[in-house]
Design a protein around this motif. Structure first.
Motif, PDB file in Angstrom:
ATOM      1  N   SER A  54      -1.932   3.148 -12.334  1.00 41.75           N
ATOM      2  CA  SER A  54      -2.634   3.479 -11.172  1.00 41.75           C
ATOM      3  C   SER A  54      -2.944   2.300 -10.400  1.00 41.75           C
ATOM      4  O   SER A  54      -2.969   1.196 -11.047  1.00 41.75           O
ATOM      5  N   CYS A  55      -3.401   2.273  -9.268  1.00 43.24           N
ATOM      6  CA  CYS A  55      -3.907   1.102  -8.401  1.00 43.24           C
ATOM      7  C   CYS A  55      -5.236   0.614  -9.361  1.00 43.24           C
ATOM      8  O   CYS A  55      -5.412  -0.532  -9.279  1.00 43.24           O
ATOM      9  N   THR A  56      -6.112   1.668  -9.291  1.00 41.34           N
ATOM     10  CA  THR A  56      -7.439   1.490 -10.166  1.00 41.34           C
ATOM     11  C   THR A  56      -7.269   0.511 -11.343  1.00 41.34           C
ATOM     12  O   THR A  56      -7.877  -0.469 -11.704  1.00 41.34           O
ATOM     13  N   TYR A  79     -16.486  -0.700   3.442  1.00 42.03           N
ATOM     14  CA  TYR A  79     -15.568   0.246   3.965  1.00 42.03           C
ATOM     15  C   TYR A  79     -14.074   0.333   3.127  1.00 42.03           C
ATOM     16  O   TYR A  79     -12.967  -0.149   3.501  1.00 42.03           O
ATOM     17  N   THR A  80     -14.135   0.926   2.054  1.00 42.10           N
ATOM     18  CA  THR A  80     -12.940   1.010   1.125  1.00 42.10           C
ATOM     19  C   THR A  80     -13.166   2.156   0.013  1.00 42.10           C
ATOM     20  O   THR A  80     -14.323   2.806   0.017  1.00 42.10           O
ATOM     21  N   PHE A  81     -12.266   2.400  -0.788  1.00 42.36           N
ATOM     22  CA  PHE A  81     -12.098   3.355  -1.608  1.00 42.36           C
ATOM     23  C   PHE A  81     -12.902   2.633  -2.982  1.00 42.36           C
ATOM     24  O   PHE A  81     -12.899   1.698  -2.988  1.00 42.36           O
ATOM     25  N   VAL A  82     -13.483   3.565  -3.578  1.00 37.81           N
ATOM     26  CA  VAL A  82     -14.395   3.199  -4.704  1.00 37.81           C
ATOM     27  C   VAL A  82     -13.777   2.409  -5.718  1.00 37.81           C
ATOM     28  O   VAL A  82     -14.432   1.508  -6.406  1.00 37.81           O
ATOM     29  N   SER A  83     -12.564   2.458  -5.936  1.00 39.56           N
ATOM     30  CA  SER A  83     -11.877   1.779  -7.130  1.00 39.56           C
ATOM     31  C   SER A  83     -11.926   0.244  -6.848  1.00 39.56           C
ATOM     32  O   SER A  83     -12.044  -0.449  -7.706  1.00 39.56           O
ATOM     33  N   THR A  84     -11.896  -0.133  -5.548  1.00 38.28           N
ATOM     34  CA  THR A  84     -11.972  -1.748  -5.232  1.00 38.28           C
ATOM     35  C   THR A  84     -13.059  -2.283  -5.859  1.00 38.28           C
ATOM     36  O   THR A  84     -13.119  -3.344  -6.271  1.00 38.28           O
ATOM     37  N   ALA A 153      -4.025  -4.152  -2.308  1.00 39.12           N
ATOM     38  CA  ALA A 153      -2.962  -3.679  -1.314  1.00 39.12           C
ATOM     39  C   ALA A 153      -2.500  -2.320  -1.576  1.00 39.12           C
ATOM     40  O   ALA A 153      -1.199  -1.871  -1.516  1.00 39.12           O
ATOM     41  N   ALA A 154      -3.278  -1.416  -2.269  1.00 36.22           N
ATOM     42  CA  ALA A 154      -3.079  -0.003  -2.368  1.00 36.22           C
ATOM     43  C   ALA A 154      -2.313   0.564  -1.417  1.00 36.22           C
ATOM     44  O   ALA A 154      -1.336   1.530  -1.591  1.00 36.22           O
ATOM     45  N   GLN A 155      -2.619   0.169  -0.043  1.00 35.66           N
ATOM     46  CA  GLN A 155      -1.974   0.961   0.956  1.00 35.66           C
ATOM     47  C   GLN A 155      -1.039   0.140   1.482  1.00 35.66           C
ATOM     48  O   GLN A 155      -0.377   0.501   2.633  1.00 35.66           O
ATOM     49  N   GLY A 156      -0.371  -0.837   1.006  1.00 32.05           N
ATOM     50  CA  GLY A 156       0.100  -2.163   1.723  1.00 32.05           C
ATOM     51  C   GLY A 156       1.440  -2.318   1.233  1.00 32.05           C
ATOM     52  O   GLY A 156       2.150  -3.327   1.665  1.00 32.05           O
ATOM     53  N   PHE A 177       0.776   4.137  -6.185  1.00 36.00           N
ATOM     54  CA  PHE A 177       1.613   5.009  -5.928  1.00 36.00           C
ATOM     55  C   PHE A 177       1.221   6.558  -6.243  1.00 36.00           C
ATOM     56  O   PHE A 177       1.837   7.401  -6.774  1.00 36.00           O
ATOM     57  N   HIS A 178      -0.140   6.726  -5.748  1.00 31.39           N
ATOM     58  CA  HIS A 178      -0.789   7.959  -5.848  1.00 31.39           C
ATOM     59  C   HIS A 178      -0.071   9.019  -4.946  1.00 31.39           C
ATOM     60  O   HIS A 178       0.589   8.460  -4.050  1.00 31.39           O
ATOM     61  N   GLU A 179      -0.139  10.258  -4.940  1.00 29.42           N
ATOM     62  CA  GLU A 179       0.532  10.930  -3.947  1.00 29.42           C
ATOM     63  C   GLU A 179       0.259  10.897  -2.480  1.00 29.42           C
ATOM     64  O   GLU A 179       1.188  11.480  -1.700  1.00 29.42           O
TER      65      GLU A 179
HETATM   66  C1  LIG Z   1      -5.516   4.738  -3.065  1.00 26.25           C
HETATM   67  C2  LIG Z   1      -6.335   3.524  -3.141  1.00 26.25           C
HETATM   68  C3  LIG Z   1      -6.870   3.142  -4.176  1.00 26.25           C
HETATM   69  C4  LIG Z   1      -6.777   3.775  -5.725  1.00 26.25           C
HETATM   70  O1  LIG Z   1      -5.400   4.052  -6.073  1.00 26.25           O
HETATM   71  P1  LIG Z   1      -5.218   4.847  -7.257  1.00 26.25           P
HETATM   72  O2  LIG Z   1      -3.474   4.612  -7.413  1.00 26.25           O
HETATM   73  O3  LIG Z   1      -5.294   6.233  -7.058  1.00 26.25           O
HETATM   74  O4  LIG Z   1      -5.743   4.394  -8.427  1.00 26.25           O
HETATM   75  C5  LIG Z   1      -7.697   1.835  -4.211  1.00 26.25           C
HETATM   76  N1  LIG Z   1      -7.849   1.194  -3.009  1.00 26.25           N
HETATM   77  C6  LIG Z   1      -7.630   1.709  -1.838  1.00 26.25           C
HETATM   78  C7  LIG Z   1      -7.775   1.020  -0.667  1.00 26.25           C
HETATM   79  C8  LIG Z   1      -6.682   2.796  -1.810  1.00 26.25           C
HETATM   80  O5  LIG Z   1      -6.498   3.320  -0.614  1.00 26.25           O
END
Ligand SMILES: *Cc1c(COP(=O)(O)O)cnc(C)c1O
Length: 375
Positions: A54-56, A79-84, A153-156, A177-179
């Motif tokens: 995963s990106c996480t 302002y981001t997803f928790v994994s950051t 760069a999850a979205q990049g 590469f989440h769905e």
């Molecule tokens: C989707 C996303 C993630 C997490 O990606 P996973 O592959 O689901 O772990 C992290 N940061 C941002 C900004 C995301 O959009």
């Protein structure tokens, strides 16, 4: 019902998954993982790309490689997803949140310096909606204070800043590469490694702390446990699914861009009247149409707009609850400076359906229903 997202699917995935099964190699680092890694290296120009689960996990891997320790501080947007944040908090670090720029929703590069303390170890820019952060300024600050840069760069993927691929500026870059992302393998991601010197350690940490990668290359006779590590490599079945899309990356991206431009043109009059705001793409950024959002006047208007769209069978969604206001964010982080835009802008932003294969007449229908709301 027009869904917010439909996972990308090209048709070739079945064939490639079957091939992985026929290869009798379904664990990690087989033919398809190698193909994906090579594709990523070629496309981005990075020294080394490694598929991850995963990106996480790619970010966790980067945090380990960056030697983030308890008590360290890591600067990032709220302002981001928790994994950051989570990837660094897991190592005992404190997340130090900095306000965003209202135009791109990216970290405000001008506010980074005031957040630096003697404990600061890294900066984590998040390229929101696949639009690049101001990397020249960020890399300059990192060099001045001797900080590492780990790009979320999850979205990049397929996006660039001044002609250089997102994810390749910092020591490490992380793709998802989440769905819900432009290309998918269900759950998955990749770590981009900028410097030769970090490659061997990355391979070791990703493979349970063993030198197995070296073993498979025939560089050593037997593999063994050499350091701390975990298991961050995805199954070949997932990699096979992803590779089908990487092969059609240009087609998928141009299809998404077509929808993105359709939205932008369709809303231009409404934006000119000042009723809504549209995404801003700096001239030196090339984006991948990861997301199309509009900004309503405020939370109340956005809530009413979501209901209106839902009543018309359109699913539009919002995100993120700013991390500094979430329970874990309060425990593991702090906001440096003033929250001028993070909360305010997050409450106005609404994401519209955008996926590979969304039809032109569906996009037109969505535009029409938003306009109807504002009439
Ligand atoms: C989707 C996303 C993630 C997490 O990606 P996973 O592959 O689901 O772990 C992290 N940061 C941002 C900004 C995301 O959009």
């Amino acid at each position: 019902m027009i869904r917010f997202n439909v996972p990308p699917f090209t048709g070739k995935e079945y064939e490639y998954i079957k091939k992985a099964v026929d290869n009798q190699k379904i664990c990690g680092d087989g033919e398809f993982t190698a193909k994906c890694n090579e594709w990523l290296q070629e496309k981005t120009g990075t020294k080394k790309a490694l598929l991850t689960t995963s990106c996480t996990h790619a970010t966790e891997l980067a945090a380990i490689l960056a030697d983030i320790q308890p008590g360290d501080e890591v600067i990032m947007p709220s302002y981001t997803f928790v994994s950051t944040a989570d990837a660094f908090v897991l190592r005992g670090a404190t997340a130090v949140f900095v306000d965003i720029r209202p135009d791109t929703m990216n970290i405000d590069e001008k506010l980074i310096e005031q957040a630096i303390t003697p404990k600061t170890k890294a900066i984590v820019p998040v390229h929101y909606a696949g639009v690049g952060c101001e990397m020249d300024a960020i890399m300059e600050i990192a060099a001045k204070y001797n900080l590492q840069v780990i790009e979320d760069a999850a979205q990049g993927i397929m996006s660039s800043y001044k002609g250089k691929a997102l994810g390749t500026f910092g020591e490490f870059g992380c793709f998802s590469f989440h769905e819900t992302k432009n290309f998918s393998m269900g759950e998955g991601g990749a770590l981009l490694i900028r410097d030769e010197k970090d490659i061997e350690q990355a391979e070791i940490v990703r493979e349970k702390g063993t030198n197995r990668a070296k073993f498979f290359r025939g560089q050593i006779d037997k593999y063994t446990w050499v350091d701390k590590g975990s298991s961050y490599l995805p199954s070949e079945l997932n990699a096979a699914y992803l590779y089908a899309q990487l092969e059609l990356a240009d087609e998928i991206t141009s299809d998404r861009l077509k929808t993105w431009n359709h939205y932008r043109d369709g809303f231009s009059a409404l934006a000119a009247e000042g009723r809504i705001e549209l995404p801003f793409i700096p001239e030196h950024c090339t984006h991948n149409a990861h997301m199309f959002y509009i900004k309503a006047r405020d939370l109340e208007e956005r809530t009413a707009l979501i209901s209106h769209l839902k009543a018309n069978d359109i699913l539009a969604v919002f995100h993120y609850v700013p991390l500094h206001s979430a329970p874990a964010g309060e425990r593991f982080g702090r906001f440096a400076g003033e929250d001028k835009f993070t909360t305010k802008e997050s409450e106005r932003l609404l994401r519209l359906p955008l996926y590979y294969g969304l039809k032109e007449d569906q996009t037109e229908y969505i535009i029409e229903k938003v306009k109807e709301f504002y009439r």
